[in-house]
Enzyme design. Structure first.
Site, PDB file in Angstrom:
ATOM      1  CD  GLU A  18      26.324  41.147   3.482  1.00 56.99           C
ATOM      2  OE1 GLU A  18      26.054  42.320   3.204  1.00 56.99           O
ATOM      3  OE2 GLU A  18      27.437  40.790   3.902  1.00 56.99           O
ATOM      4  CG  ASN A 102      31.149  40.971   3.610  1.00 57.83           C
ATOM      5  OD1 ASN A 102      30.625  42.067   3.490  1.00 57.83           O
ATOM      6  ND2 ASN A 102      30.543  39.860   3.219  1.00 57.83           N
ATOM      7  CG  ASP A 144      29.470  40.544   7.403  1.00 51.28           C
ATOM      8  OD1 ASP A 144      29.818  40.934   6.287  1.00 51.28           O
ATOM      9  OD2 ASP A 144      28.616  41.129   8.087  1.00 51.28           O
TER      10      ASP A 144
END
Lengths: 418, 192
Positions: A18, A102, A144
């Protein structure tokens, strides 16, 4: 992630999908600690350790430098594909299997292409790191769906023939049975509720997405199942050779998702998405599924009110242990799912129980309490539930958690003979 | 400059010298600080709890031009998204970072405290934004951050929040307590 020692190597990867990082797995020599090899999950083939030995089963994974060409220019450098989950080792073929995280950012509109080699599974030679095959469970991932979940290596009959398989209950909701020698998908069956895809095309290997559930900038797409946390997240399943069943602790949640343009600013999240999570059909948020991999269907299910965020443990006494987020440590019958025993501990359980025989010859089962993680951050980090996008929307799904448990962190050990 | 709490034992050590008595409060404070650093070894708490800044100053005069100012607040709202503040703090409820809509301020909740936090960063993950945004932009973000805990007038808020329409617009939301007593049982949002 916890490192794995296999084939004389200590294997460890990075996290931070992220934050615009570039994912890798490194192998250190177990004796000296020196770096033996490091394989990136994006970028040119030489960085990914893709060479002559690479034989992916599906055409979609073949071609030169796909780790560059399946991305917009330069995007692979901040494209994620981290390794923060589980690695399995097959000593017979000297091969490790692990999944990649991801792609980033979550806003898929900023990264057209298949985004290799994110959200898939690699088979590598543990001695050299060379890739043997790759299979991408979510090409151009929309939600994700890190593919870092565990892989269970079994030798089992498939369509009447014994096969060496690799089983993965995926974030996207399918239980994949792969041929672990080639990477071919033998079957992919939903083990949870899915409305964002229609299945897996076994000829091309590609997931079949549902167009209406594709996130678009400027609108919020409602009722996407499963959520960003998947039909199942990182918490591992257990296999019992006595029953032949796989015990999958997982979740039953859906979400609203909105995407917006993410700016890459070093040291800050690279997301471009907001979501709001809530219970899926049926209203229960956690499930323990006993899956029969040969019959390709569940043998039984136990529904849990709160998301099931602990690992499962199957014992030779035909019990399956798991913990709930409100602090119940439970043992159910491995054949029927019937509750056999439970004990309340001081805080929610999101850890993985273990069983062992102590030096005194007695058998013990141990588990750590302490709610937290993505699902429990509302309690452990004292987030504010008035914002239903808090903790990437997960707070909205567990608003009742502060009334059911408190933060903690203790080791509980139970003796089997009391 | 940071004066940790619990140092009163030391404060009694340095005798007040004539320049301190005669000088202004600032000079006195400076002298005390010098005295503090000289009088004993640095003590750090190992429990990881950040200490609040205790130095008291008059409010920065720029406060007035950024607070209760709809334009500045709207700019701040946009920058809050652009600079990825929402990735950690969500729309005030927090996530990887602490919530901003509750009544707890580890490093002070005044405009200038928030600006300092934004520009210089804080331990355990808050990055430093100095050099990435201008000082003016930091003040705009601070203005928006204060609005998350209802410390700006309702008439100043943007009618159209930039967040995903998962929440009611703040202009329609019932105004809760300015400083909720318990941030876990605040006003309920009954959507799902």
């Amino acid at each position: 992630m916890a490192p794995l020692v296999a084939g004389g190597k200590v294997l460890v990867g990075n996290a931070g999908g992220e934050f615009g990082v570039r994912g890798w797995l490194a192998a250190l020599d177990a004796g000296s600690g020196r770096l033996a090899w490091k394989a990136y999950n994006t970028g040119p083939d030489k960085d990914v350790l893709i060479g002559q030995a690479f034989r992916p089963f599906y055409p979609m994974d073949r071609g030169k430098d796909l780790g560059i060409h399946s991305w917009p220019p330069e995007q692979w450098k901040i494209g994620g594909g981290t390794v923060w989950g589980w690695i399995s080792f097959d000593p017979a073929s000297n091969t490790i299997f692990y999944g990649t995280g991801n792609p980033g950012p979550w806003n898929h509109e900023q990264r057209p292409g298949d985004n290799k080699w994110t959200a898939g599974v690699f088979a590598r030679n543990v001695s050299t790191g060379e890739a043997k095959w790759f299979y991408q469970t979510s090409p151009h991932d929309l939600y994700d769906h890190d593919d870092i979940n565990e892989q269970i290596l079994l030798d089992m009959p498939v369509a009447g023939r014994m096969r060496l398989v690799l089983i993965r209950p995926g974030r996207n909701g399918y239980l994949y049975v792969l041929d672990r020698q080639t990477g071919q998908v033998l079957s992919a069956d939903p083990f949870g509720y899915i409305n964002s895809s229609r299945g897996v095309n076994l000829r091309s290997g590609r997931l079949i997405p549902v167009k209406e559930k594709e996130p678009q900038a400027g609108r919020v797409v409602r009722n996407i199942c499963p959520t960003a946390s998947g039909a199942k997240d990182w918490n591992p399943s257990a296999f019992s050779p006595r029953t032949g069943l796989i015990y999958i602790p997982h979740i039953n949640l859906c979400m609203d998702l909105g995407v917006l343009e993410a700016n890459y600013v070093v040291g800050t999240p690279y997301l471009g998405a907001e979501s709001k999570v809530y219970a899926g059909p049926g209203g229960y948020r956690g499930v323990l599924t006993a899956w029969d991999p040969v019959a390709r269907k569940p043998a039984w299910e136990v529904h849990e009110d709160l998301p099931l965020w602990s690992g499962a443990l199957a014992t030779a006494g035909d019990l399956v242990f798991y913990g709930t987020m409100d602090g119940w440590f439970k043992a159910v019958d491995a054949r029927s799912g019937k509750l056999r025993w439970r004990a309340k501990v001081d805080s929610g359980i999101i850890s993985q129980p273990v069983a062992y025989r102590g030096a005194d010859g007695r058998e013990y089962v141990a588990v750590i309490s302490g709610v937290g993680g993505w699902a429990g951050a509302l309690v452990s980090a004292q987030l504010d539930p008035r914002d239903n996008s808090a903790a990437l929307g997960f707070v909205n799904a567990v608003r009742d958690l502060p009334n059911k448990t408190k933060s903690g962190g203790r080791l509980f050990v139970f003796a089997l003979d009391g | 400059m940071r004066l940790p709490k619990g140092r009163t034992g030391c404060l009694s050590h340095p005798p007040l010298s004539p320049p301190c008595i005669q000088g202004g409060r600032l000079a006195c404070a400076l002298f005390l600080c010098l005295g503090l650093t000289a009088c004993d070894r640095e003590q750090r708490s190992l429990n990881g709890q950040p200490k609040a800044e205790t130095i008291a100053l008059a409010n920065d005069p720029r406060d007035l031009s950024y607070q209760e100012n709809s334009y500045q607040l709207s700019q701040g709202q946009r920058l809050y998204k652009w600079m990825n503040c929402s990735g950690c703090h969500a729309n005030g409820g927090g996530g990887m970072g602490p919530p901003l809509m509750d009544d707890e301020w580890r490093y002070g909740g005044r405009m200038e405290d928030i600006v300092r936090t934004i520009l210089h960063g804080r331990p355990n993950g808050m990055p430093r934004f100095e050099g990435k945004i201008t000082e003016q932009e930091a003040w705009q973000i601070a203005s928006y951050v204060r609005s998350l805990s209802a410390q700006q007038g309702q008439d100043v808020l943007s009618a159209r929040p930039d967040s995903m329409s998962a929440s009611e617009p703040p202009t329609l939301a019932e105004r809760g307590k300015v400083l909720p007593e318990n941030n876990l049982t605040g006003p309920k949002d009954e959507q799902n």
